[in-house]
Motif scaffolding. Structure first.
Motif, PDB file in Angstrom:
ATOM      1  N   UNK A   1       0.713  -1.212   0.084  1.00  0.00           N
ATOM      2  CA  UNK A   1      -0.030   0.029   0.145  1.00  0.00           C
ATOM      3  C   UNK A   1       0.983   1.308  -0.017  1.00  0.00           C
ATOM      4  N   UNK A   2       1.356   1.610  -1.295  1.00  0.00           N
ATOM      5  CA  UNK A   2       1.984   2.885  -1.163  1.00  0.00           C
ATOM      6  C   UNK A   2       1.305   4.243  -1.203  1.00  0.00           C
ATOM      7  N   UNK A   3       1.723   5.096  -0.513  1.00  0.00           N
ATOM      8  CA  UNK A   3       0.886   6.649  -0.597  1.00  0.00           C
ATOM      9  C   UNK A   3       1.048   7.292  -1.675  1.00  0.00           C
ATOM     10  N   UNK A   4      -0.007   8.031  -2.085  1.00  0.00           N
ATOM     11  CA  UNK A   4       0.134   8.826  -3.209  1.00  0.00           C
ATOM     12  C   UNK A   4       1.175   9.677  -3.074  1.00  0.00           C
ATOM     13  N   UNK A   5       1.806  10.112  -4.192  1.00  0.00           N
ATOM     14  CA  UNK A   5       2.924  11.161  -4.427  1.00  0.00           C
ATOM     15  C   UNK A   5       4.207  10.719  -3.503  1.00  0.00           C
ATOM     16  N   UNK A   6       4.594   9.386  -3.494  1.00  0.00           N
ATOM     17  CA  UNK A   6       5.529   8.799  -2.733  1.00  0.00           C
ATOM     18  C   UNK A   6       6.973   9.329  -3.496  1.00  0.00           C
ATOM     19  N   UNK A   7       7.883   9.587  -2.600  1.00  0.00           N
ATOM     20  CA  UNK A   7       9.020  10.031  -3.148  1.00  0.00           C
ATOM     21  C   UNK A   7      10.255   8.884  -3.665  1.00  0.00           C
ATOM     22  N   UNK A   8      11.193   8.977  -4.666  1.00  0.00           N
ATOM     23  CA  UNK A   8      11.893   7.729  -4.639  1.00  0.00           C
ATOM     24  C   UNK A   8      12.745   7.360  -3.642  1.00  0.00           C
TER      25      UNK A   8
END
Length: 566
Positions: free
Chosen positions: A254-261
């Motif tokens: 479950x990756x959050x929106x606008x996650x960073x590299x």
């Protein structure tokens, strides 16, 4: 898809909330009596009353400190919302203890009065046809010339051994899926992962069961990315066996929106290496706008160079473009395309009102419930169509688009292509637009029923046809926002020297102008031509840090001509 408009109808708000924001002033007679030093206002009784008032205030303050906040919060919230809504459409005046209620004039721009204005201005539109603005719409002198260089920053080095397989699920319509695909390739490149051809989620609004290969050229996609990211059509058998031959058994991160590299490198990569395959579903907007230049370069390369439509879509779309050019012989093969967001679902979602009365409101309620089950009936939702219109959130009707274009100088010899789904009550709302632009085409008139047969029932494939015809028009008009126009504006910048060649109207301003019954044709025309010049000037914008390169490809995906020539 956008900030939700709070629901509303002017009539229902006025009916339920009238008079709640302001109460009648106290009677002058009673106010005069209170100011005297006799009767109820003075003497011994007055002192006792003062004492009682003080005790009441003490009690209220104690209650307020403990439980008053909880008790009063709902009342304060409701009062604030009523005040914000401009309260309720009525003024209450007290004339010698006789209450007179006057209906308040709706705020300018809050009502749909465009048909009345059209009836007034139509004779002037017919009489004042001038040179066609298609030939002079864009001022090339003010534009810097940019050239595509999306693949210049892409590494040509041999790919290292893969860290595992990345599976993503693209949701939404055609261009939201496109965004997910581009970002998925970028993440795969960042993690040195092998990307499995994305799975398309069946969306409740779009209702399209198409797979990746039904829309995009799968083999071309894999081939053009071979030096940048490994892409496979499906998981290898040994990996699939590891998960009991069921992709659903693969862990879904479950990756959050606008996650960073950094997040992907620290949180996703270890899982990828450990398990050999991971899923991220859904994957829409899961990568931040601001990423290192080599990742941006990969995004550019995917979007503008590798995502070609599949052969059936490409073949029919090219025929449609050729037919539009042929139909535009009076204007040198140039034509206008309009993304008209006046489908039933869009009108329902916007929560705006037009001129359909109670029947329209009932139809919109049904449409909202069908597509968004209960979302718009939650407690706290307020119906405010007038406020939505003033705020520029209402989809332009075909009539309003036609009036705007005629005011900008596009005469009745202009060929117009309308990109849209099924227009809400097209038999009514499309009539005035066809009257203003007799050379109007849609995919249903430009292609034969036999040619369209394979695309019917597949909204994303039909949108791909619209996308291509709009891409090659001299002028593109966006009327409501969304991924479709945002991707098109960026793609047109990429193809046309950095300029979008797009009319993006100021809908707040339009709401006021369309609700101005006394405006003269010359003034209306001047306002529209100012709007066209503003769109021209904004067409060459560079990307800001928080903006998307899919809409603003300069400077990430393009170079100034002098630099690229060197």
């Amino acid at each position: 898809m956008h900030g939700l408009s709070r629901l509303g109808t002017v009539r229902s708000v006025s009916a339920t909330a009238t008079g709640a924001s302001s109460s009648p002033p106290s009677s002058p007679r009673l106010r005069h009596g209170r100011n005297k030093n006799t009767g109820f206002g003075g003497g011994r009784w007055g002192k006792q009353q003062n004492l009682v008032e003080r005790l009441v205030l003490v009690v209220i303050s104690v209650v307020f400190k403990r439980k008053g906040v909880l008790l009063l919060a709902p009342l304060l919230y409701i009062s604030g919302m009523l005040l914000y809504m401009g309260s309720l459409g009525f003024d209450v005046v007290d004339l010698k203890s006789v209450v007179v209620v006057h209906k308040r004039t709706p705020p300018p721009g809050s009502l749909y009065t465009s048909p009345q204005l059209f009836q007034k201005l139509w004779p002037f539109m017919e009489a004042n046809a001038t040179h066609n603005a298609l030939m002079t719409a864009w001022n090339s002198k003010v534009h810097q010339v940019w050239k595509p260089c999306a693949n210049d920053s892409i590494s040509k080095a041999e790919l290292p051994k893969s860290n595992g397989f990345l599976i993503i699920e693209a949701n939404g319509g055609l261009n939201q899926q496109r965004l997910s695909i581009c970002d998925a390739v970028a993440v795969a490149g960042l993690l040195n992962a092998t990307l499995v051809i994305p799975i398309f989620h069946l969306n409740s609004v779009w209702r399209d069961s198409s797979k990746f290969g039904d829309i995009f050229d799968e083999d071309f996609f894999i081939h053009t990315l071979r030096n940048n990211v490994n892409v496979v059509k499906e998981l290898p058998g040994d990996i699939l066996e590891q998960f009991d031959n069921n992709i659903s058994s693969i862990v879904n991160l479950r990756v959050k929106a606008w996650s960073s590299p950094t997040y992907y490198l620290q949180k996703v990569l270890p899982k990828l290496v450990q398990m050999r395959a991971v899923r991220i579903a859904p994957f829409s907007n899961r990568l931040a706008h601001g990423v290192p230049s080599y990742i941006q370069g990969l995004r550019c390369f995917v979007n503008f160079e590798t995502m070609r439509f599949c052969e059936p879509i490409r073949t029919l779309a090219e025929k449609m473009v050729e037919r539009m050019v042929k139909n535009s012989s009076q204007t040198g093969g140039k034509y206008v395309s309009v993304h008209l967001r006046f489908e039933t679902d869009m009108v329902a979602f916007s929560c705006c009102e037009y001129d359909g009365g109670e029947e329209e409101r009932r139809e919109m309620d049904i449409a909202r419930e069908r597509s968004w089950r209960g979302k718009f009936r939650k407690r706290g939702r307020i119906i405010r169509p007038g406020a939505n219109r003033v705020d520029g959130k209402c989809p332009l009707t075909p009539l309003e688009v036609g009036m705007m274009l005629r005011g900008m100088g596009f005469d009745n010899t202009t060929s117009v292509y309308v990109a849209a789904g099924k227009i809400y009550k097209a038999e009514k709302y499309m009539v005035p637009l066809r009257r203003m632009f007799p050379r109007l085409e849609t995919k249903d008139t430009l292609a034969t029923p036999e040619e369209l047969a394979a695309f019917k029932g597949h909204s994303s494939r039909l949108a791909a046809l619209d996308y291509t015809v709009c891409l090659h028009s001299e002028v593109f008009v966006t009327t409501q926002g969304g991924n479709f126009p945002h991707f098109l504006m960026g793609h047109r910048r990429y193809l046309y020297g950095g300029h979008a060649k797009t009319i993006k109207p100021d809908k707040r301003k339009l709401a006021l102008l369309f609700d101005s019954p006394n405006i003269r044709w010359d003034e209306f025309k001047r306002q529209m031509q100012d709007m066209l010049r503003h769109s021209d000037a904004k067409g060459s914008e560079l990307r800001k840090p928080s903006a998307s390169l899919y809409t603003f490809p300069m400077p990430d995906c393009m170079c100034k001509q002098s630099e690229s020539s060197k």
